[in-house]
Write an enzyme that holds these catalytic residues in place. Sequence first.
Site, short mmCIF file in Angstrom:
data_model
loop_
_atom_site.label_atom_id
_atom_site.label_comp_id
_atom_site.label_asym_id
_atom_site.label_seq_id
_atom_site.Cartn_x
_atom_site.Cartn_y
_atom_site.Cartn_z
N ASP A 1 0.91 -1.64 -0.01
CA ASP A 1 0.10 0.47 0.09
C ASP A 1 0.67 1.16 -0.12
O ASP A 1 1.81 1.17 0.34
CB ASP A 1 -0.82 -0.23 1.05
CG ASP A 1 -2.57 0.38 0.83
OD1 ASP A 1 -2.42 1.75 0.50
OD2 ASP A 1 -3.17 -0.30 1.52
N GLU B 1 -7.03 3.25 -6.15
CA GLU B 1 -7.84 3.43 -5.26
C GLU B 1 -8.84 4.50 -5.85
O GLU B 1 -8.25 5.86 -5.20
CB GLU B 1 -7.27 3.51 -4.03
CG GLU B 1 -8.67 3.61 -3.22
CD GLU B 1 -8.70 4.48 -1.40
OE1 GLU B 1 -9.68 3.65 -0.45
OE2 GLU B 1 -8.47 4.78 -1.59
N ASP C 1 -3.10 4.66 -2.26
CA ASP C 1 -3.97 5.22 -1.66
C ASP C 1 -4.65 6.33 -2.32
O ASP C 1 -4.20 6.87 -2.41
CB ASP C 1 -3.86 5.44 -0.27
CG ASP C 1 -4.76 5.08 0.68
OD1 ASP C 1 -5.91 4.62 1.13
OD2 ASP C 1 -5.08 7.10 1.39
N HIS D 1 -11.25 -3.18 2.66
CA HIS D 1 -11.15 -3.14 4.32
C HIS D 1 -11.68 -2.22 4.66
O HIS D 1 -11.63 -1.93 5.35
CB HIS D 1 -9.73 -2.83 4.81
CG HIS D 1 -8.84 -1.61 4.33
ND1 HIS D 1 -8.25 -1.62 2.79
CD2 HIS D 1 -8.59 -0.43 4.43
CE1 HIS D 1 -7.98 -0.78 2.82
NE2 HIS D 1 -8.70 0.09 3.52
N ASP D 2 -12.30 -1.37 3.62
CA ASP D 2 -13.27 -0.22 4.05
C ASP D 2 -14.92 -0.15 3.51
O ASP D 2 -15.44 0.48 3.71
CB ASP D 2 -12.61 1.26 3.13
CG ASP D 2 -11.70 1.42 3.03
OD1 ASP D 2 -10.92 2.14 4.63
OD2 ASP D 2 -10.90 1.94 2.08
C1 GLC Z 1 -8.35 5.01 2.12
C2 GLC Z 1 -8.10 4.12 2.84
C3 GLC Z 1 -8.97 4.45 3.61
C4 GLC Z 1 -8.29 5.65 4.45
C5 GLC Z 1 -7.83 6.21 3.48
C6 GLC Z 1 -7.32 7.53 4.21
O1 GLC Z 1 -9.28 5.01 1.69
O2 GLC Z 1 -8.41 3.07 1.88
O3 GLC Z 1 -8.90 3.02 4.51
O4 GLC Z 1 -8.92 5.84 5.75
O5 GLC Z 1 -8.11 6.27 2.94
O6 GLC Z 1 -6.23 7.20 4.23
#
Ligand code: GLC
Length: 520
Positions: free
Chosen positions: A99, A258, A195, A319-320
């Site tokens: 990541d 992402e 991210d 995980h979100d």
């Molecule tokens: C992304 C991650 C998430 C995190 C956010 C801030 O969406 O997947 O878990 O809280 O970014 O970094």
Amino acid sequence: MQEFAWWQHSVVYEIYPRSFQDSNGDGVGDLHGILERLDYLVQLGIDAVWISPIYPSPMADFGYDVADYCGIDPIFGSMADFGRLLAEIHQHGLKMILDFVPNHTSDRHPWFLQSRSSRDNPKRDWYLWRDQPNNWLSHFGGSGWEKDDTTGQYYYHSFLKQQPDLNWRNPAVKAAMFDALRFWLKKGVDGFRVDVMWLMIKDHQYRDNPPNPGYRLGQSSNSRHLPIYNSDRPEIHELVAAMRAVVDEFPQRVLIGEIYLPVQQLMTYYGKDLKGANLPFNFQLLQCAWSAEAVAQVISDYQGALPEGAWPNWVLGNHDQPRIATRVGARQSRVAAMLLLTLPGTLTMYYGEELGMTNVPIPPEEVQDPAEKNEPGLGLGRDPERTPMPWNSSPAAGFTTGSPWLRLADDYKPVNVAVLEQDKSSILHLYRKLIDLRRRRPTLAVGKLSSIKAENGVLRYRRIGHHDRILVVLNMSADPATIAIESGSVLLSTCFDREGKTLHETVDLKSGEGLVLDLD
Ligand code: GLC
């Protein structure tokens, strides 16, 4: 498959490292724990692991607040542990994707400590400082601006105030972050999941966002505005291309972004001449209604929008997001598995999906996730999908010898790896068989996708290879259904009771039944 890059026909398995396997009894998963479970992953058949952040972090957002891009947080182990894990992952024939969190650092990162120390510090311009805030909001509730008393200015944070946003217009930031990428690439990591890629560049005039006419009470407060000026800015594409160029300095690596955007906007992240992200994550299956009609539409729209030569990808969980088995129920989670593993391109699954793990309700006093703490009661918390992996029926499910950082599912005794391995009809075996079938029949990974249709609650599509044709039929409704098909023999059924049988003209499907048929 030799004409394809490894990642094009890979099943990527996301590991949330806090929750996968603890090896030192502190209740938090770690790198050595992942190492202990590599045989399990090989047996499952996945090709690559994506590991959520393992860098030094105060853990305000559980690692997504990075205090050093080139280190390992002691809670996960040491750099030596990392080296060992990477070597073993490669020895097991798997790939490792890290990541990368470029939009923001931790407020404890030395860069931010310097930046906030005075207005004329050389690192001042590494972050976004203003005399007055505009109306931009934080994704975790409230204003995105925090006043810093030392210098009397405000800094912008897309997420927590402990996560100040970097200024990617500053060439020194770019250079430092690209060096961090090279640090891991030189060690041999096989790629990055980046991210919040679509948030990295903001409007340089800091214009206010307009109100969102579609906002409804009960939604996250961040949805009160349309994020016109602090997300998906035109300049982002140049930046993504520059990032890709760094990754391409090394052979056979992958850049995944992402990006939560509607399909047409998402596609622009493949970049001009496909020099952007190799894979802008496709989250359509996480967000659509669960019906044959809706999923057929999503697949057709995505496929129709893919730029020439762009490689598709599909994601079932992360995980979100609420776990798929909670969203669609136990029976349909088998259909979801068959759907995912018969779609074309690169696939991403989330740890525990292969067990049918569900969201675990977390009592208010045990909540860990800042998203829930900041805006309680709106259902925004992500702890429920981050609970420890249940390995067996022992007191802490084999996850830890201590007390787990997040509670285990109540049903971990019947739902764990050891039990499901014994039960030959389990979803775990379904995942293994599907992944194995995908490997044996490359058409499922790289063949053409055609004839996508929904009828009587059944989703169907064909996969066409040079030498074979495969039909997938998935009953996504709560009722049995009868549909007309061409003759074919069953390669796999979600119920494991029809393999090898030849079907002619019509087929009766039980509710939640799916079949993969060989048409030749
Ligand atoms: C992304 C991650 C998430 C995190 C956010 C801030 O969406 O997947 O878990 O809280 O970014 O970094």
